[in-house]
Scaffold this motif. Structure first.
Motif, mmCIF file in Angstrom:
data_model
loop_
_atom_site.group_PDB
_atom_site.id
_atom_site.type_symbol
_atom_site.label_atom_id
_atom_site.label_comp_id
_atom_site.label_asym_id
_atom_site.label_seq_id
_atom_site.Cartn_x
_atom_site.Cartn_y
_atom_site.Cartn_z
ATOM 1 N N THR A 21 0.829 -1.208 0.000
ATOM 2 C CA THR A 21 0.000 0.000 0.000
ATOM 3 C C THR A 21 0.859 1.252 0.000
ATOM 4 O O THR A 21 0.559 2.230 -0.690
ATOM 5 C CB THR A 21 -0.942 0.001 1.218
ATOM 6 O OG1 THR A 21 -1.681 -1.222 1.218
ATOM 7 C CG2 THR A 21 -1.907 1.156 1.161
ATOM 8 N N THR A 24 2.194 1.836 -3.440
ATOM 9 C CA THR A 24 1.156 2.377 -4.313
ATOM 10 C C THR A 24 1.027 3.880 -4.129
ATOM 11 O O THR A 24 0.937 4.631 -5.100
ATOM 12 C CB THR A 24 -0.197 1.699 -4.012
ATOM 13 O OG1 THR A 24 -0.055 0.299 -4.225
ATOM 14 C CG2 THR A 24 -1.281 2.233 -4.909
ATOM 15 N N GLU A 25 1.025 4.324 -2.881
ATOM 16 C CA GLU A 25 0.845 5.750 -2.596
ATOM 17 C C GLU A 25 2.067 6.574 -2.969
ATOM 18 O O GLU A 25 1.942 7.686 -3.477
ATOM 19 C CB GLU A 25 0.532 5.935 -1.113
ATOM 20 C CG GLU A 25 -0.811 5.355 -0.707
ATOM 21 C CD GLU A 25 -1.021 5.344 0.792
ATOM 22 O OE1 GLU A 25 -0.085 5.744 1.522
ATOM 23 O OE2 GLU A 25 -2.105 4.937 1.231
ATOM 24 N N ASN A 28 3.431 4.858 -7.180
ATOM 25 C CA ASN A 28 2.496 4.357 -8.181
ATOM 26 C C ASN A 28 2.892 2.955 -8.635
ATOM 27 O O ASN A 28 2.827 2.613 -9.808
ATOM 28 C CB ASN A 28 2.398 5.309 -9.370
ATOM 29 C CG ASN A 28 1.103 5.111 -10.148
ATOM 30 O OD1 ASN A 28 0.126 4.606 -9.622
ATOM 31 N ND2 ASN A 28 1.119 5.515 -11.406
ATOM 32 N N SER A 92 -3.898 4.059 -12.870
ATOM 33 C CA SER A 92 -4.066 3.434 -11.554
ATOM 34 C C SER A 92 -4.862 2.146 -11.716
ATOM 35 O O SER A 92 -5.539 1.933 -12.711
ATOM 36 C CB SER A 92 -4.783 4.384 -10.580
ATOM 37 O OG SER A 92 -6.106 4.609 -11.024
#
Length: 99
Positions: A21, A24-25, A28, A92
């Motif tokens: 996570t 991802t933040e 990307n 995304s």
């Protein structure tokens, strides 16, 4: 790019952990558990076809299985291959929906 049945064999499942996570933040980048024999070009093609995004980089890591005990008897977890897929800006993936 069309979706082929082989693409579903390459990507096993998304990895949803705290570390994934954060990736991802911040970068990307999305984490997927992939087939042990999958190559980086195969992973790139599968992600682009299944999710309709543009991939810029694929990094892979093989986590060796641990020896654990189950009901007092030793057992061994399987080896797992993960791929960290970095997407172009503006793209995304919603990993909570599934494949």
């Amino acid at each position: 790019m069309s979706t082929k049945p082989e693409h579903y064999d390459v990507i096993v499942k998304p990895v949803i952990t705290e570390k994934a996570t954060m990736a991802t933040e911040l970068a990307n980048a999305y984490a997927f558990q992939v087939a042990r024999d999958a190559s980086k070009p195969q992973i790139r093609d599968a992600v682009e076809a299944l999710f309709g995004v543009k991939v810029t980089a694929v990094n892979t890591v093989v986590t060796k299985g641990k020896t654990k005990r189950f009901r007092g008897r030793p057992g061994r977890r399987s080896d797992v291959k993960k791929a960290y897929v970095t997407l172009e800006a503006g793209n995304s993936i919603d990993v909570s929906t599934g494949l």
